[in-house]
Every structure is written in C-alpha cells, then in structure tokens.
Design a protein around this motif. Structure first.
Motif, PDB file in Angstrom:
ATOM      1  N   SER A  64      54.865  24.657 -67.151  1.00  0.00           N
ATOM      2  CA  SER A  64      54.271  24.199 -68.536  1.00  0.00           C
ATOM      3  C   SER A  64      53.337  25.173 -68.880  1.00  0.00           C
ATOM      4  CB  SER A  64      53.798  22.704 -68.500  1.00  0.00           C
ATOM      5  OG  SER A  64      53.188  22.591 -69.660  1.00  0.00           O
ATOM      6  N   PRO A  65      53.566  26.096 -69.623  1.00  0.00           N
ATOM      7  CA  PRO A  65      52.635  27.054 -70.114  1.00  0.00           C
ATOM      8  C   PRO A  65      51.379  26.187 -70.843  1.00  0.00           C
ATOM      9  CG  PRO A  65      54.780  27.632 -71.065  1.00  0.00           C
ATOM     10  CD  PRO A  65      54.766  26.334 -70.479  1.00  0.00           C
ATOM     11  N   THR A  66      51.454  25.034 -71.304  1.00  0.00           N
ATOM     12  CA  THR A  66      50.126  24.378 -71.844  1.00  0.00           C
ATOM     13  C   THR A  66      49.505  23.780 -70.570  1.00  0.00           C
ATOM     14  OG1 THR A  66      51.612  23.460 -73.746  1.00  0.00           O
ATOM     15  CG2 THR A  66      49.670  22.459 -73.238  1.00  0.00           C
ATOM     16  N   ILE A  67      50.139  23.469 -69.688  1.00  0.00           N
ATOM     17  CA  ILE A  67      49.526  22.508 -68.761  1.00  0.00           C
ATOM     18  C   ILE A  67      48.599  23.984 -67.721  1.00  0.00           C
ATOM     19  CG2 ILE A  67      49.714  21.717 -66.406  1.00  0.00           C
ATOM     20  CD1 ILE A  67      51.665  19.955 -67.659  1.00  0.00           C
ATOM     21  N   ALA A  68      49.446  25.084 -67.401  1.00  0.00           N
ATOM     22  CA  ALA A  68      48.981  26.232 -66.881  1.00  0.00           C
ATOM     23  C   ALA A  68      47.764  26.665 -67.544  1.00  0.00           C
ATOM     24  CB  ALA A  68      50.074  27.201 -66.817  1.00  0.00           C
ATOM     25  N   ALA A  69      47.991  26.929 -68.684  1.00  0.00           N
ATOM     26  CA  ALA A  69      46.738  27.327 -69.552  1.00  0.00           C
ATOM     27  C   ALA A  69      45.435  26.588 -69.518  1.00  0.00           C
ATOM     28  CB  ALA A  69      47.089  27.584 -71.113  1.00  0.00           C
ATOM     29  N   ALA A  70      45.563  25.219 -69.651  1.00  0.00           N
ATOM     30  CA  ALA A  70      44.380  24.234 -69.656  1.00  0.00           C
ATOM     31  C   ALA A  70      43.945  24.267 -68.118  1.00  0.00           C
ATOM     32  CB  ALA A  70      45.070  22.902 -69.926  1.00  0.00           C
ATOM     33  N   MET A  71      44.552  24.183 -67.217  1.00  0.00           N
ATOM     34  CA  MET A  71      44.322  24.272 -65.720  1.00  0.00           C
ATOM     35  C   MET A  71      43.426  25.628 -65.452  1.00  0.00           C
ATOM     36  SD  MET A  71      44.908  21.451 -64.286  1.00  0.00           S
ATOM     37  CE  MET A  71      45.841  20.100 -63.665  1.00  0.00           C
ATOM     38  N   TRP A  72      43.963  26.867 -65.934  1.00  0.00           N
ATOM     39  CA  TRP A  72      43.315  27.925 -65.736  1.00  0.00           C
ATOM     40  C   TRP A  72      42.057  28.305 -66.314  1.00  0.00           C
ATOM     41  CZ3 TRP A  72      43.736  30.607 -61.378  1.00  0.00           C
ATOM     42  CH2 TRP A  72      44.865  30.624 -60.910  1.00  0.00           C
ATOM     43  N   TYR A  73      41.926  27.647 -67.800  1.00  0.00           N
ATOM     44  CA  TYR A  73      40.747  27.499 -68.522  1.00  0.00           C
ATOM     45  C   TYR A  73      39.873  26.547 -67.800  1.00  0.00           C
ATOM     46  CZ  TYR A  73      37.293  26.654 -72.006  1.00  0.00           C
ATOM     47  OH  TYR A  73      36.175  26.368 -72.758  1.00  0.00           O
ATOM     48  N   LEU A  74      40.141  25.243 -67.335  1.00  0.00           N
ATOM     49  CA  LEU A  74      39.210  24.548 -66.710  1.00  0.00           C
ATOM     50  C   LEU A  74      38.842  25.061 -65.277  1.00  0.00           C
ATOM     51  CD1 LEU A  74      40.876  21.314 -67.184  1.00  0.00           C
ATOM     52  CD2 LEU A  74      38.873  21.952 -68.281  1.00  0.00           C
ATOM     53  N   LYS A  75      39.622  25.876 -64.484  1.00  0.00           N
ATOM     54  CA  LYS A  75      39.168  26.605 -63.396  1.00  0.00           C
ATOM     55  C   LYS A  75      38.188  27.623 -63.775  1.00  0.00           C
ATOM     56  CE  LYS A  75      41.002  28.850 -59.152  1.00  0.00           C
ATOM     57  NZ  LYS A  75      40.550  27.933 -58.357  1.00  0.00           N
ATOM     58  N   GLY A  76      38.301  28.342 -64.686  1.00  0.00           N
ATOM     59  CA  GLY A  76      37.083  29.349 -65.159  1.00  0.00           C
ATOM     60  C   GLY A  76      35.845  28.997 -65.618  1.00  0.00           C
ATOM     61  N   THR A  77      35.939  27.491 -65.925  1.00  0.00           N
ATOM     62  CA  THR A  77      34.790  27.028 -66.672  1.00  0.00           C
ATOM     63  C   THR A  77      34.141  25.974 -66.004  1.00  0.00           C
ATOM     64  OG1 THR A  77      36.211  25.312 -67.906  1.00  0.00           O
ATOM     65  CG2 THR A  77      35.518  27.437 -69.023  1.00  0.00           C
ATOM     66  N   ILE A  78      34.713  25.387 -64.925  1.00  0.00           N
ATOM     67  CA  ILE A  78      34.092  24.360 -63.932  1.00  0.00           C
ATOM     68  C   ILE A  78      33.890  24.872 -62.744  1.00  0.00           C
ATOM     69  CG2 ILE A  78      34.345  21.853 -63.319  1.00  0.00           C
ATOM     70  CD1 ILE A  78      35.877  21.249 -65.660  1.00  0.00           C
ATOM     71  N   PRO A  79      32.814  24.807 -62.024  1.00  0.00           N
ATOM     72  CA  PRO A  79      32.484  25.348 -60.775  1.00  0.00           C
ATOM     73  C   PRO A  79      33.466  24.432 -59.884  1.00  0.00           C
ATOM     74  CG  PRO A  79      30.516  25.396 -61.888  1.00  0.00           C
ATOM     75  CD  PRO A  79      31.422  24.496 -62.840  1.00  0.00           C
ATOM     76  N   ARG A  80      33.932  25.040 -58.934  1.00  0.00           N
ATOM     77  CA  ARG A  80      34.729  24.305 -57.850  1.00  0.00           C
ATOM     78  C   ARG A  80      35.738  23.535 -58.336  1.00  0.00           C
ATOM     79  NH1 ARG A  80      29.358  23.395 -56.149  1.00  0.00           N
ATOM     80  NH2 ARG A  80      29.507  21.435 -57.099  1.00  0.00           N
ATOM     81  N   PHE A  81      36.375  23.796 -59.629  1.00  0.00           N
ATOM     82  CA  PHE A  81      37.485  22.917 -60.105  1.00  0.00           C
ATOM     83  C   PHE A  81      38.594  23.421 -59.051  1.00  0.00           C
ATOM     84  CE2 PHE A  81      41.186  22.693 -62.890  1.00  0.00           C
ATOM     85  CZ  PHE A  81      40.854  21.353 -63.220  1.00  0.00           C
ATOM     86  N   SER A  82      39.432  22.406 -58.929  1.00  0.00           N
ATOM     87  CA  SER A  82      40.751  22.720 -58.043  1.00  0.00           C
ATOM     88  C   SER A  82      41.966  22.155 -59.098  1.00  0.00           C
ATOM     89  CB  SER A  82      40.577  21.439 -56.661  1.00  0.00           C
ATOM     90  OG  SER A  82      41.804  21.427 -56.213  1.00  0.00           O
ATOM     91  N   ILE A  83      42.516  23.162 -59.154  1.00  0.00           N
ATOM     92  CA  ILE A  83      43.766  22.890 -59.911  1.00  0.00           C
ATOM     93  C   ILE A  83      44.859  21.806 -59.107  1.00  0.00           C
ATOM     94  CG2 ILE A  83      46.091  23.817 -60.816  1.00  0.00           C
ATOM     95  CD1 ILE A  83      44.403  26.342 -61.456  1.00  0.00           C
ATOM     96  N   SER A  84      44.868  22.188 -57.767  1.00  0.00           N
ATOM     97  CA  SER A  84      45.858  21.236 -56.925  1.00  0.00           C
ATOM     98  C   SER A  84      45.238  19.861 -57.105  1.00  0.00           C
ATOM     99  CB  SER A  84      45.707  21.789 -55.704  1.00  0.00           C
ATOM    100  OG  SER A  84      46.697  21.039 -54.890  1.00  0.00           O
ATOM    101  N   GLU A  85      44.052  19.588 -56.913  1.00  0.00           N
ATOM    102  CA  GLU A  85      43.430  18.193 -56.730  1.00  0.00           C
ATOM    103  C   GLU A  85      43.779  17.566 -58.005  1.00  0.00           C
ATOM    104  OE1 GLU A  85      38.945  16.494 -56.159  1.00  0.00           O
ATOM    105  OE2 GLU A  85      39.553  17.982 -54.863  1.00  0.00           O
ATOM    106  N   VAL A  86      43.367  18.295 -59.277  1.00  0.00           N
ATOM    107  CA  VAL A  86      43.322  17.524 -60.257  1.00  0.00           C
ATOM    108  C   VAL A  86      45.137  17.356 -60.775  1.00  0.00           C
ATOM    109  CG1 VAL A  86      43.143  17.664 -62.928  1.00  0.00           C
ATOM    110  CG2 VAL A  86      41.410  18.414 -61.284  1.00  0.00           C
ATOM    111  N   ALA A  87      45.840  18.259 -60.579  1.00  0.00           N
ATOM    112  CA  ALA A  87      47.446  18.007 -60.814  1.00  0.00           C
ATOM    113  C   ALA A  87      47.692  16.815 -59.832  1.00  0.00           C
ATOM    114  CB  ALA A  87      47.975  19.206 -60.455  1.00  0.00           C
ATOM    115  N   SER A  88      47.597  16.691 -58.605  1.00  0.00           N
ATOM    116  CA  SER A  88      47.695  15.624 -57.585  1.00  0.00           C
ATOM    117  C   SER A  88      47.359  14.454 -58.339  1.00  0.00           C
ATOM    118  CB  SER A  88      47.051  15.647 -56.486  1.00  0.00           C
ATOM    119  OG  SER A  88      47.776  16.860 -55.723  1.00  0.00           O
TER     120      SER A  88
END
Length: 112
Positions: A64-88
């Motif tokens: 999902s390009p929408t999910i990917a873009a949102a996750m990568w944005y959050l990863k870039g703006t929130i310290p220690r943001f874990s894409i895997s943890e949030v997706a799970s």
C-alpha cells in the motif's frame, strides 16, 4: 504519544473498507461466522499455524503506497518510531475487532 498521531493518519482505515478487499474471497464478508466459530475451526490447521508462528520468524508484507508513505514519514519525524511495532499493533487490533474468537483461541494455544 504515537497513538493520537496514528489515529489521525489512519483514522479512515477504521471507518472505510478497502474496495479491493471487499471483492476478495478472504474478506470478512465472505467468511461466515460459522466458519470462524470455535466449533468449526480446523483445530489441526490452527495448531500448525501456531507452531509455525512460534517456530520461525515470519514476515507479513502489505502493499500500500499510502501506508508506506505514512509509515516512512512517521519514522522520519518521530524518534525511535518502529514501523514494524506500529504495523503489528494495527494488524492485531483489526484482527481482534473482526475475529475475536479466533484471536483468543490462538492466544490460548500459544500459551501451551
């Protein structure tokens, strides 16, 4: 912390169903409540699934390009943001909401 931000970013996921999913055979609409009831569960298959999940590291990919873009944005703006943890978290929340009996049976089986 990230929960409020995630609710804003993915809020429409909870209220809208994807058109692509509504046509697939694995959507909730096509899986009858009877097929997912504890009486009708294929216990052998469930046991195999639990053993596979506990025995090996498995990845689940979602395109999902929408999910990917949102996750990568959050990863870039929130310290220690874990894409895997949030997706799970979000996938488990959805499964608990849509298939509570199945999730409970899996958790019970994993505790053994």
């Amino acid at each position: 912390m990230t929960g409020d931000l995630m609710d804003r970013v993915f809020g429409d996921i909870k209220t809208k169903k994807s058109e692509a999913l509504s046509d697939k055979t694995l959507s909730k609409q096509t899986l009858s409540d009877e097929a997912l009831s504890l009486k009708a569960l294929d216990l052998k298959l469930l046991d195999e699934a639990i053993k596979a999940a506990n025995g090996k590291r498995r990845m689940i990919g979602v395109w999902s390009p929408t999910i990917a873009a949102a996750m990568w944005y959050l990863k870039g703006t929130i310290p220690r943001f874990s894409i895997s943890e949030v997706a799970s978290h979000w996938i488990e929340e959805g499964l608990e909401r849509d298939y509570p009996e199945l999730v409970q049976k899996i958790r019970d089986g994993m505790r053994k």
